[in-house]
Every structure is written in structure tokens, then in C-alpha cells.
Design a protein around this motif. Sequence first.
Motif, mmCIF file in Angstrom:
data_model
loop_
_atom_site.group_PDB
_atom_site.id
_atom_site.type_symbol
_atom_site.label_atom_id
_atom_site.label_comp_id
_atom_site.label_asym_id
_atom_site.label_seq_id
_atom_site.Cartn_x
_atom_site.Cartn_y
_atom_site.Cartn_z
ATOM 1 N N GLY A 31 -25.856 46.673 75.925
ATOM 2 C CA GLY A 31 -26.012 45.518 76.922
ATOM 3 C C GLY A 31 -24.832 44.891 77.605
ATOM 4 O O GLY A 31 -24.736 44.135 78.457
ATOM 5 N N GLN A 32 -23.695 45.899 77.034
ATOM 6 C CA GLN A 32 -22.413 45.405 77.741
ATOM 7 C C GLN A 32 -21.719 46.703 78.327
ATOM 8 O O GLN A 32 -21.706 47.645 77.651
ATOM 9 N N ASP A 33 -20.863 46.403 79.238
ATOM 10 C CA ASP A 33 -20.121 47.370 79.950
ATOM 11 C C ASP A 33 -18.903 47.817 79.341
ATOM 12 O O ASP A 33 -18.217 48.550 79.420
ATOM 13 N N THR A 34 -18.276 46.367 78.513
ATOM 14 C CA THR A 34 -16.930 46.530 77.984
ATOM 15 C C THR A 34 -17.132 46.265 76.598
ATOM 16 O O THR A 34 -18.052 45.586 76.090
ATOM 17 N N GLY A 35 -15.893 46.557 75.630
ATOM 18 C CA GLY A 35 -16.014 46.052 74.406
ATOM 19 C C GLY A 35 -16.637 47.183 73.688
ATOM 20 O O GLY A 35 -17.167 48.235 73.751
ATOM 21 N N ALA A 36 -16.313 46.935 72.214
ATOM 22 C CA ALA A 36 -16.781 48.203 71.285
ATOM 23 C C ALA A 36 -16.940 47.571 69.716
ATOM 24 O O ALA A 36 -16.476 46.431 69.555
ATOM 25 N N ASP A 37 -18.000 48.109 68.963
ATOM 26 C CA ASP A 37 -18.151 47.817 67.706
ATOM 27 C C ASP A 37 -17.594 48.723 66.754
ATOM 28 O O ASP A 37 -17.478 49.962 66.800
ATOM 29 N N THR A 38 -16.385 48.089 66.140
ATOM 30 C CA THR A 38 -15.767 48.910 65.201
ATOM 31 C C THR A 38 -16.207 48.518 63.455
ATOM 32 O O THR A 38 -15.269 49.172 62.737
ATOM 33 N N THR A 39 -17.204 47.945 63.318
ATOM 34 C CA THR A 39 -17.676 47.580 61.982
ATOM 35 C C THR A 39 -18.095 48.922 61.206
ATOM 36 O O THR A 39 -17.941 48.779 59.998
ATOM 37 N N ALA A 40 -18.235 50.050 61.744
ATOM 38 C CA ALA A 40 -18.711 51.222 60.952
ATOM 39 C C ALA A 40 -17.413 51.672 60.239
ATOM 40 O O ALA A 40 -17.543 52.444 59.231
ATOM 41 N N ALA A 41 -16.041 51.444 60.649
ATOM 42 C CA ALA A 41 -14.853 51.807 60.028
ATOM 43 C C ALA A 41 -14.044 50.763 60.043
ATOM 44 O O ALA A 41 -13.034 50.532 60.863
ATOM 45 N N PRO A 42 -14.135 49.484 59.401
ATOM 46 C CA PRO A 42 -13.444 48.344 59.526
ATOM 47 C C PRO A 42 -12.132 48.404 58.850
ATOM 48 O O PRO A 42 -11.290 47.611 59.375
ATOM 49 N N ASN A 43 -11.760 49.574 58.258
ATOM 50 C CA ASN A 43 -10.306 49.790 57.923
ATOM 51 C C ASN A 43 -9.769 51.264 58.355
ATOM 52 O O ASN A 43 -8.965 51.702 57.806
ATOM 53 N N TYR A 44 -10.384 51.594 59.527
ATOM 54 C CA TYR A 44 -10.164 52.843 60.162
ATOM 55 C C TYR A 44 -10.609 54.261 59.329
ATOM 56 O O TYR A 44 -10.645 55.245 59.762
ATOM 57 N N LEU A 45 -11.101 53.946 58.263
ATOM 58 C CA LEU A 45 -11.579 55.178 57.332
ATOM 59 C C LEU A 45 -13.031 55.447 57.687
ATOM 60 O O LEU A 45 -13.913 54.509 57.518
ATOM 61 N N TYR A 46 -13.336 56.487 58.274
ATOM 62 C CA TYR A 46 -14.906 56.956 58.432
ATOM 63 C C TYR A 46 -15.119 58.217 57.783
ATOM 64 O O TYR A 46 -14.226 59.279 58.162
ATOM 65 N N ASP A 47 -15.980 58.606 57.137
ATOM 66 C CA ASP A 47 -16.235 59.668 56.308
ATOM 67 C C ASP A 47 -17.860 59.836 56.174
ATOM 68 O O ASP A 47 -18.429 59.017 55.746
ATOM 69 N N THR A 48 -18.065 61.102 56.744
ATOM 70 C CA THR A 48 -19.774 61.324 56.715
ATOM 71 C C THR A 48 -20.112 61.766 55.570
ATOM 72 O O THR A 48 -21.239 61.795 55.441
ATOM 73 N N ARG A 49 -19.236 62.129 54.763
ATOM 74 C CA ARG A 49 -19.712 62.427 53.080
ATOM 75 C C ARG A 49 -19.358 61.006 52.239
ATOM 76 O O ARG A 49 -19.328 61.129 51.029
ATOM 77 N N ARG A 50 -19.428 60.064 52.724
ATOM 78 C CA ARG A 50 -18.925 58.879 52.010
ATOM 79 C C ARG A 50 -19.872 58.503 50.883
ATOM 80 O O ARG A 50 -19.485 57.836 49.901
ATOM 81 N N TYR A 51 -21.050 58.935 51.000
ATOM 82 C CA TYR A 51 -22.052 58.612 49.766
ATOM 83 C C TYR A 51 -22.067 59.514 48.795
ATOM 84 O O TYR A 51 -22.355 59.319 47.694
ATOM 85 N N GLN A 52 -20.869 60.468 48.969
ATOM 86 C CA GLN A 52 -20.763 61.241 47.704
ATOM 87 C C GLN A 52 -19.461 60.658 46.718
ATOM 88 O O GLN A 52 -19.198 61.348 46.036
ATOM 89 N N TRP A 53 -18.944 59.492 47.141
ATOM 90 C CA TRP A 53 -17.662 59.161 46.466
ATOM 91 C C TRP A 53 -17.987 58.805 45.060
ATOM 92 O O TRP A 53 -16.943 59.056 44.201
ATOM 93 N N PRO A 54 -19.069 58.171 44.577
ATOM 94 C CA PRO A 54 -20.150 57.745 45.081
ATOM 95 C C PRO A 54 -20.371 56.434 45.709
ATOM 96 O O PRO A 54 -19.340 55.461 45.343
ATOM 97 N N GLU A 55 -21.088 56.132 46.790
ATOM 98 C CA GLU A 55 -20.894 54.669 47.235
ATOM 99 C C GLU A 55 -22.244 54.568 47.865
ATOM 100 O O GLU A 55 -22.741 55.343 48.761
ATOM 101 N N SER A 56 -23.000 53.247 47.669
ATOM 102 C CA SER A 56 -24.256 52.921 48.145
ATOM 103 C C SER A 56 -24.325 51.976 49.246
ATOM 104 O O SER A 56 -25.199 51.230 49.487
ATOM 105 N N SER A 57 -23.006 51.590 49.674
ATOM 106 C CA SER A 57 -22.805 50.691 50.646
ATOM 107 C C SER A 57 -23.410 50.822 52.293
ATOM 108 O O SER A 57 -23.852 52.013 52.110
ATOM 109 N N GLY A 58 -23.454 49.984 52.906
ATOM 110 C CA GLY A 58 -23.956 50.071 54.381
ATOM 111 C C GLY A 58 -23.100 51.108 54.957
ATOM 112 O O GLY A 58 -23.744 51.623 55.882
#
Length: 228
Positions: free
Chosen positions: A108-135
Motif C-alpha cells: 500500500g505504499q509507493d516508497t519505502g522498504a521492509d528490511t526485516t527479512a535480513a536485519p543484519n544484511y545476511l539472507y540465506d535461503t538455506r538458513r533452516y539447515q544451520w539449523p535454525e527455527s526462527s522466523g
Amino acid sequence: MLNAWGWYVTYESDMERRPAFLDDKEPHPERKRFRLMEFRQPTEKLPLYQLVTPASGGAATPKVPWIEAQTSQAGLYDWFRVYLAADSQPVAENILAIFVQPVWPLPGQDTGADTTAAPNYLYDTRRYQWPESSGLAERSRHQLPPMVRLTLVALDERDWARLDSTGTDALAVQLRSLANTKVFTTSSQYEADVKRLETELVSLKLGFRVFSTAVQIPAAKLMSTREN
């Protein structure tokens, strides 16, 4: 056919890549610079889907793709780290840093972005294998971000050319600390970090330019694993 491809920055001498007849004497002195490296691993060397026996299994355990057998972050990242030196080449000099930030558009917004999926810039599509059960692991599982913000910091060659080898080494230590620990560690502070980086470089009397752009990833699916 798949192959690994990526970019990173390193500080290094150019001596190892020179032809044998070019020594470090005049008129070709050694050049120590920050360099943007491109990692291009040939398809035949890609280890991700080679069949292996899981570490926890016995002789009768069915083999699985290498990537499925990993159970830690360090283990997962070995697939590219051990090949970096052999399969990387410089593509640009005087690049201090490259930052990649996954972002989501705000509904619903034309500007701005949500960065919460990578709060420390680290984004890994296999993160669940670390293992990690977080959101974060749930949100990123097999999920490409819809957009990435790319920031490139380039330094002025003239400021490096006036320094000798010892001078560039000392300055490189300061700049590594700046880029790796003082800025771009918290996604929500992106704009403030850009300003802080600029202030620090000005105080060091270094010429620079900061380039930033956003790249859309059309293949991203905006849904969670549970929704699938």
C-alpha cells in the motif's frame, strides 16, 4: 546446467597475476589496491548436488545431494569459500566495498522498504539447515527476495597512487575495519550508515563515490513455505 557466480571485495597485491617478465621495479611498481572480485565457478566444479553419504548415516544410508547433507552454516558455505582463490578474477580496482541488501516492498505504499527479512544484511535461503527455527529461517526458506539494493563504494586512484606500499597497507587496515564492523551491520540504519561512511572517508582525506541502485528479481515468489 548450473554454476556459481558472485562478487566480493579484497585488498591485495597485483604481483601474483602479473606475467613473469614484469617485476616490481620501475616503471612497473607493485600495486596494492582494493579490488572487486568476480567468482565464476565452472559448472563441472559445482559441488552442491554431488551425491554423498550424510555424516550421521552408516554404510547403508542412501546418498543425498551434498547441500542436503550439511547441518551448519560453516558447512553450507564451504561450497564456495574453498574455491574462491582458484575461480576468482578482479573486475575493478579501488572498490572499497559492495553491500547487498534484500528488501521487500511495503504493502500500500509507493516508497519505502521492509528490511526485516535480513536485519543484519545476511539472507540465506538455506538458513533452516544451520539449523535454525526462527522466523527468519521460515521466511527465507527457498525464497528469493523480490528486490535487492546494491551499494558500491569506489575510491579515487589518485589518493592511492601517492602512497607507498607501507602507506597503503596501513590505510587498508583502517578501511577494512570501517567497512566490516562500523557500517552496514544493521539494515534499518542504511541511510545513516551511508552518511557515516562518507564522513569517515572525508576525515581520512580520501576521494570517493557511493553508487546505489535497486534491482528487482522477477522470479521471487512472495509467499512463505507454510503457504505452499
